[in-house]
Structures are given as structure tokens and as C-alpha cells.
Write an enzyme that holds these catalytic residues in place. Structure first.
Site, short mmCIF file in Angstrom:
data_model
loop_
_atom_site.label_atom_id
_atom_site.label_comp_id
_atom_site.label_asym_id
_atom_site.label_seq_id
_atom_site.Cartn_x
_atom_site.Cartn_y
_atom_site.Cartn_z
N PHE A 141 0.86 -1.17 0.00
CA PHE A 141 0.00 0.00 0.00
C PHE A 141 0.90 1.22 0.00
O PHE A 141 1.51 1.57 1.00
CB PHE A 141 -0.93 0.05 1.20
CG PHE A 141 -1.87 1.23 1.13
CD1 PHE A 141 -3.04 1.14 0.40
CD2 PHE A 141 -1.56 2.43 1.74
CE1 PHE A 141 -3.89 2.24 0.29
CE2 PHE A 141 -2.38 3.53 1.63
CZ PHE A 141 -3.57 3.44 0.91
N ASP A 226 9.64 2.77 1.59
CA ASP A 226 8.45 3.54 1.94
C ASP A 226 8.27 3.45 3.45
O ASP A 226 7.70 2.49 3.96
CB ASP A 226 7.23 3.00 1.19
CG ASP A 226 5.96 3.77 1.50
OD1 ASP A 226 5.94 4.52 2.51
OD2 ASP A 226 4.97 3.61 0.76
N LYS A 255 3.13 11.32 6.79
CA LYS A 255 2.29 11.13 7.97
C LYS A 255 2.83 11.85 9.20
O LYS A 255 2.58 13.02 9.39
CB LYS A 255 2.06 9.66 8.21
CG LYS A 255 1.22 9.00 7.11
CD LYS A 255 0.67 7.68 7.49
CE LYS A 255 -0.06 7.00 6.34
NZ LYS A 255 -1.27 7.72 5.89
#
Length: 400
Positions: A141, A226, A255
């Protein structure tokens, strides 16, 4: 009369239904706790998918945001502002890299990483023009853009959004032999999450990440990590890669970098990689804006103390010990690292959604994924007592 039911209806009336949120309407928050419109408090065990690593309204982050709001919020990258240099320098130092490219969202960071890897492949490695490919993993994801969902294996994320972007080879996560076999003369990068968050906090087999690093070096391929969810203290280290003794060629961050206040993302790499970009070839109006840099610089300084990484490691041991005690008592498996856990619930008992709804009724907020799995990712400011409380509420839900 409770305000929540009508507030939920109002929220659903004029929005596209691309989310299925729990029926709770938050009005304020502090630290690890949320309060809804009816005054009920909840322990936040999701932390905005790790965007709130430092808790809600961390005093130093709020102070930095307030101070910057009174001075300057946006210039665009057409000009340099006085917060930009500190942010880029201090984040580069935290990452151990030469350069930083600030963006806004995690998906933008991933898209940037893809573009940089392709340009590096053509200009530095000498890949055949138009033939660059990137190896990715099943269960990944990395975001929601058209290019990113093109290599997703989650049909909910991918179906009916084609035609899909070519140039990606998907291999099983954790299978080093398959990854190695997928690399050819036109491969420019391997793009992986060190721990797959959306898939259910899946930790790869021991030796996998070091093996990826070794084969990328041998084959002259960039290793792109990531760390948008796994990074910045979540797993008990600044980066999840650190815990495997691995240094990627490129970090993708987001984030928590925005402190739960503004969206901030970044790509960090050395000059021989990020240096392939020249003016006009990539950009973002809001990327690296003054408000974002002021907040994110304070985030980097919080991480530079090491306090939050230590908290995640130490409190994570307590969390995982408590969760392992529930295996065989409603839980089938527990995975994760630091203050990050994926829990597989016995599907004969309930779905992950049902578990989250029952936890919500008991004052704990979490999120389900892939049927019977739920994820726990509390803010790193959570206390031992609050961890014990969350585990106790989960135990009560599982006991029925």
C-alpha cells in the site's frame, strides 16, 4: 439528546462514500485521548495511521504552528522562505542523506520517488529509454494515485481505475529469490515497505531486507523504502529499516512528519540520486511551505532526542506481551514491532469491523483491514496504564 446520530447523518449526506468510518464524531483531542460531540472520551489506538505519532496537539508542535501562522504560511517554491533551510538540513541529517525534497502527502512522496528512480535509471544507469521498470511487492500500500494503484494487489483499491500505468513487476512480499529473479537490465528500483501496514502490519522474514539491500547493490538498482507509516519512531527506531541494519538509497516519508497538524511528506536521498532533478522537472506549490516546515522541523527535533523511539520500543514490548496473551483466546495471531500491531481475530468470533465497533463501545478506537484483522498504532505518548487498558478492553471484546 445525543448529538452523534444526527452528526453522523449530516457527515454522510454530502460526501462521496469512499470511507466507511466508525459512527463516532470527534470534537476535541489531547495526547492519546479523543472526545466526541457528546463528551465521551476514547483512547486513540490508530493515531491517524501513524500521522499522530506525537499525540494530539503536542505542545511544542502547536507552539511552532501558532508562531508560524502569525508570520508566514505560503510563498510557493518560486521564493525561498526562512524556515526552509533548517527543515531540509535537519531532516537530511536525521536520515543520513545529502538532500531532501519536500512534498505534501505520502502518495506525492511515492510518486516523486518513482519519477526520480526512472530519471536516475535513464541518466545514470543507462536504462533503455522508455523501458524502466520497478519491482514492488504483493500486499503493498503506497497510496491512491492512478500510477500507484496500477501495481496494487488489493482489488478494492485497484478495480475499475484502469487503464493502468505500466513499468512495475509485482513479486511476493518476503520472497528474496522472486525479487532477485524479477530484476532485469532495465530495473531501476525496488520499492518496498519495510513493514506492510495496510496489509495488517506484516513483518518480513528475518534477513529479507538485508538481502534486498545486497541484491540492489549488486545489480545497481535503487532500494526505495516507503517509511511513510513505519518511520519516524513508530517501530522503536527512527526508521524500521534500521532494525534490520539496512540503509536504503531513498526514504519516502510522510504522515508523522506533519505532527498531525499539516500534511508534510518528503523524499530523502543522496545527491547522486536526487541530483538528477533539475528546475522545472518536478514541483509542488505547497510542498515545503513555511507552515509545514516550521511544524516538521520541530518534529525532526523531537525525534533527534531519541525519546520517542525509546518509548515506542519499551512500551511496544508491553503492548505485544499483552496481545500475545490473547492468542488462543480469540486472537489467532499477533504481528508487529514497537507500538504497531496487526491482530488476526478468529473469524468464527467476529469480523475486524465488528471488533472495532465493540471496542468503540468500550472507549477504544482502532481500525480493521482485510476482513478479520485489526491494527493498533497508538500515539507514542501513550502510557503503560493506557496500554494495559486497551489490551483489557480487547480481551473483554474477545470474551464476548
Amino acid at each position: 439528546m445525543l448529538r452523534t446520530p444526527s452528526a453522523v447523518r449530516d457527515a454522510e449526506r454530502h460526501t462521496a462514500h469512499n470511507y466507511h468510518p466508525l459512527p463516532v464524531v470527534i470534537s476535541s483531542a489531547e495526547g492519546a485521548w479523543l472526545t466526541d460531540v457528546d463528551g465521551r472520551r476514547y483512547l486513540d489506538c490508530l493515531a491517524g495511521y501513524s500521522a499522530l505519532n506525537f499525540g494530539h496537539r503536542h505542545p511544542k508542535l502547536i507552539e511552532a504552528a501558532h508562531a508560524q501562522l502569525d508570520r508566514l504560511t505560503l510563498t510557493s517554491r518560486a521564493f525561498i522562505h526562512d524556515q526552509f533551510a533548517d527543515f531540509c538540513r535537519e531532516l537530511a541529517a536525521l536520515c543520513g542523506k545529502d538532500l531532501v525534497l519536500p512534498m505534501n502527502t505520502g502518495a506525492e512522496a511515492v510518486e516523486t520517488g518513482i519519477k526520480v528512480a526512472r530519471k536516475w535509471g535513464y541518466q545514470v544507469k543507462g536504462v533503455t529509454p522508455g523501458q524502466a521498470n520497478i519491482v514492488v511487492a504483493e500486499g503493498n500500500f503506497h497510496g491512491r494515485t492512478t500510477t500507484i494503484v496500477s501495481f496494487s494487489t488489493d482489488e478494492d483499491a485497484r478495480a475499475d481505475f484502469g487503464p493502468y500505468t505500466p513499468g512495475f513487476t509485482v513479486v511476493p512480499y518476503g520472497d528474496l529469490a522472486a525479487l532477485t529473479a524479477a530484476i532485469d537490465e532495465n530495473t531501476v528500483a525496488v520499492l518496498l515497505e519495510p513493514i506492510q501496514g495496510e496489509q495488517g502490519v506484516v513483518v518480513p522474514p528475518e534477513g529479507y531486507l538485508p538481502g534486498v539491500r545486497e541484491v540492489c547493490t549488486e545489480r545497481n538498482v535503487l532500494f526505495i523504502a516507503d517509511e511513510i507509516q513505519s518511520g519516524l519512531g513508530r517501530t522503536g527506531a527512527t526508521f524500521a529499516c534500521e532494525q534490520e541494519g539496512v540503509v536504503p538509497d531513498m526514504y519516502l516519508l510522510g504522515k508523522a512528519l506533519g505532527g498531525g497538524i499539516v500534511p508534510v511528506s518528503a523524499v530523502a536521498a543522496n545527491a547522486d540520486v536526487l541530483g538528477v532533478l533539475k528546475p522545472g522537472q518536478h514541483g509542488s506549490t505547497f510542498g515545503g511551505n513555511p507552515l509545514a516546515c516550521a511544524v516538521a522541523t520541530e518534529v525532526v527535533r523531537l525525534l533527534a532526542t531519541g525519546e520517542f523511539q525509546r518509548r515506542s520500543a519499551e512500551l511496544g514490548e508491553r503492548l505485544h506481551a499483552g496481545l500475545r496473551g490473547l492468542v488462543g483466546k480469540g486472537l489467532v495471531a499477533v504481528r508487529g514491532r514497537g507500538l504497531w500491531a496487526g491482530l488476526d481475530i478468529d473469524p468464527a468470533l467476529m469480523t475486524g469491523r465488528e471488533a472495532c465497533e465493540r471496542l468503540m463501545e468500550r472507549g477504544v478506537l482502532a481500525k480493521d483491514t482485510h476482513g478479520s484483522t485489526i491494527r493498533l498504532a497508538p500515539p507514542l505518548v501513550i502510557t503503560e496504564e493506557e496500554i494495559d487498558h486497551a489490551v483489557a478492553q480487547l480481551a473483554a471484546v474477545l470474551a464476548g
